[in-house]
Design an enzyme around this catalytic site. Structure first.
Site, PDB file in Angstrom:
ATOM      1  N   GLU A 298       7.963 -32.324  33.941  1.00 13.83           N
ATOM      2  CA  GLU A 298       6.651 -32.879  34.304  1.00 13.83           C
ATOM      3  C   GLU A 298       5.969 -33.475  33.081  1.00 13.83           C
ATOM      4  O   GLU A 298       5.884 -32.830  32.036  1.00 13.83           O
ATOM      5  CB  GLU A 298       5.744 -31.797  34.901  1.00 13.83           C
ATOM      6  CG  GLU A 298       6.136 -31.362  36.289  1.00 13.83           C
ATOM      7  CD  GLU A 298       5.084 -30.457  36.922  1.00 13.83           C
ATOM      8  OE1 GLU A 298       3.929 -30.450  36.433  1.00 13.83           O
ATOM      9  OE2 GLU A 298       5.422 -29.741  37.881  1.00 13.83           O
ATOM     10  N   TYR A 346     -11.181 -29.774  41.846  1.00  6.70           N
ATOM     11  CA  TYR A 346      -9.903 -29.083  41.869  1.00  6.70           C
ATOM     12  C   TYR A 346     -10.017 -27.924  42.855  1.00  6.70           C
ATOM     13  O   TYR A 346     -10.909 -27.080  42.735  1.00  6.70           O
ATOM     14  CB  TYR A 346      -9.532 -28.555  40.482  1.00  6.70           C
ATOM     15  CG  TYR A 346      -8.205 -27.844  40.481  1.00  6.70           C
ATOM     16  CD1 TYR A 346      -7.025 -28.558  40.250  1.00  6.70           C
ATOM     17  CD2 TYR A 346      -8.117 -26.487  40.757  1.00  6.70           C
ATOM     18  CE1 TYR A 346      -5.793 -27.923  40.286  1.00  6.70           C
ATOM     19  CE2 TYR A 346      -6.901 -25.844  40.796  1.00  6.70           C
ATOM     20  CZ  TYR A 346      -5.733 -26.568  40.558  1.00  6.70           C
ATOM     21  OH  TYR A 346      -4.521 -25.930  40.612  1.00  6.70           O
ATOM     22  N   ASP A 348      -7.724 -24.861  44.942  1.00  6.64           N
ATOM     23  CA  ASP A 348      -6.510 -24.167  45.339  1.00  6.64           C
ATOM     24  C   ASP A 348      -6.359 -24.254  46.856  1.00  6.64           C
ATOM     25  O   ASP A 348      -7.328 -24.504  47.579  1.00  6.64           O
ATOM     26  CB  ASP A 348      -6.566 -22.702  44.904  1.00  6.64           C
ATOM     27  CG  ASP A 348      -6.340 -22.532  43.407  1.00  6.64           C
ATOM     28  OD1 ASP A 348      -5.613 -23.358  42.824  1.00  6.64           O
ATOM     29  OD2 ASP A 348      -6.910 -21.588  42.818  1.00  6.64           O
TER      30      ASP A 348
END
Length: 381
Positions: A298, A346, A348
């Protein structure tokens, strides 16, 4: 009601299912050729490994209702996220725990001794950390900061840790025991057949229709009573105030005959290594057996016009621009912005599902009470 959903990730899928259960007709448009957004999983044709196409997603939560909700649509298998990091020619456990501390400093400290040792390493002159760097130095001192945080953070965010807010580091705890479980949450696992199958189950309702390979256009909204939009907030307004900043990821895929690294995630903290981590995807499904292996290196970089946005930057400049977009959104009619991109936050997966469940309930309440449906049920600011 006849409702349009823009995007087929968790946010719109969960809202769609709840509204469909209440008798409303839902049409979902998704510009990609698949559902599940960045959580999309698929079998690799060469090895049979279940691959997290846009990077790994591990489900973890303390929210009982959310855990029970996802288990309605998929069998979840036990999975514990144990991250390793290669630094200075050695492999360490993350998050920093007693094993990491003893190995890194060549000691055999007990928990109380390790706590006192780290406190002695920490920079006690920093009373109120304002930046990521100050927070790290106050937590663990210069040596651990340089080894595990500085280089990785510069690669991940494309700027100096001294330019990032201290709040980012709150996601990286330090433990004075040998617990190397990356998360604290009570419920942790992986859907047995992948996230795409899970979201297929959520969308499996007679009142829900899905059109893939279909880009959203504002004109679509005219034939619907309301729209839930999970695309980029700035994109909805044609980027009139500028483009909100994101980081994106590039993936370098390679196949290995056997077990490449013995774990699912191996971080590379040193700045001289250009990638942030290598993920080996068969380890995300430890209940399966595969001879071959699919791995990805990545690389993080600034998000361009045609790139997939992953991580919202949310520094000072972006927050000022976000405020302008929020004002535009709150003056718009017939649309509610949801999810990671729609609220520029952001999130989860468990928080995404929690907010989607709450949004659906609040929307149904607004219909019952004949009150205005807001642009945001969760304030993005």
């Amino acid at each position: 009601m006849n409702i349009l959903m823009v995007g087929a990730g968790f946010s719109c899928a969960v809202v769609a299912r709840e509204l469909a259960n209440a008798g409303h007709k839902i049409s979902i448009v998704e510009q990609r050729p698949h559902i599940a957004g960045n959580c999309h999983t698929e079998r690799d044709g060469e090895t049979g490994v279940m691959v997290h196409v846009y990077g790994p997603h591990i489900f973890h939560t303390d929210d009982v209702e959310v855990w029970e909700y996802v288990n309605r649509f998929s069998t979840f298998k036990p999975y514990v996220n144990r991250v390793k990091s290669t630094v200075g020619g050695s492999v360490f456990s993350l998050p920093i725990n007693l094993h990491t501390i003893n190995q890194f400093f060549g000691k055999t400290l007990r928990p109380d001794e390790a706590k006192a040792f780290i406190q002695a390493q920490a920079d006690t002159s920093i009373e109120n950390p304002r930046t990521f760097e100050e927070q790290a130095l106050k937590f663990v001192g210069a040596d651990l900061y340089e080894a595990f945080f500085k280089g990785y953070t510069k690669k991940q965010w494309g700027c100096e840790p001294s330019e990032l807010p201290a709040s980012i580091l709150k996601r990286l705890p330090v433990r004075f025991n040998y617990n190397d479980n990356y998360f604290f949450h009570r419920f942790q696992g992986m859907p047995e057949h992948g996230y795409t199958a899970l979201i297929e189950g959520i969308l499996d309702h007679e009142n829900i229709s899905v059109r893939l390979n279909t880009a959203f256009e504002r004109g679509m909204m005219s034939t619907f009573d309301h729209t839930f939009y999970s695309g980029p907030l700035d994109g909805y307004f044609g980027y009139s105030e500028g483009r909100l900043g994101y980081r994106t990821l590039d993936f370098e895929r390679f196949i290995y005959d056997g077990d490449y690294q013995g774990c699912a995630v191996m971080n590379y903290g040193e700045e001289r290594v250009p990638y942030t981590r290598i993920t080996e995807h068969k380890h995300f499904s430890p209940w399966e057996e595969h001879e071959g292996s699919v791995c990805y290196r990545e690389y993080s970089r600034a998000c361009g016009v045609d790139d997939i946005p992953y991580y919202p930057i949310r520094l000072v400049e972006e927050k000022a621009m976000l405020s302008r977009y929020v004002e535009l959104a709150e003056s718009a009619e017939g649309v509610t912005f949801v999810g990671r991109l729609g609220t520029y936050r952001y999130l989860d997966m468990d928080v995404t599902i929690r907010e989607a469940l709450d949004t659906a309930r609040d929307y149904l309440r607004a219909l019952r009470e004949n009150t205005r449906v807001p642009a945001f049920f969760v304030n993005p600011i």
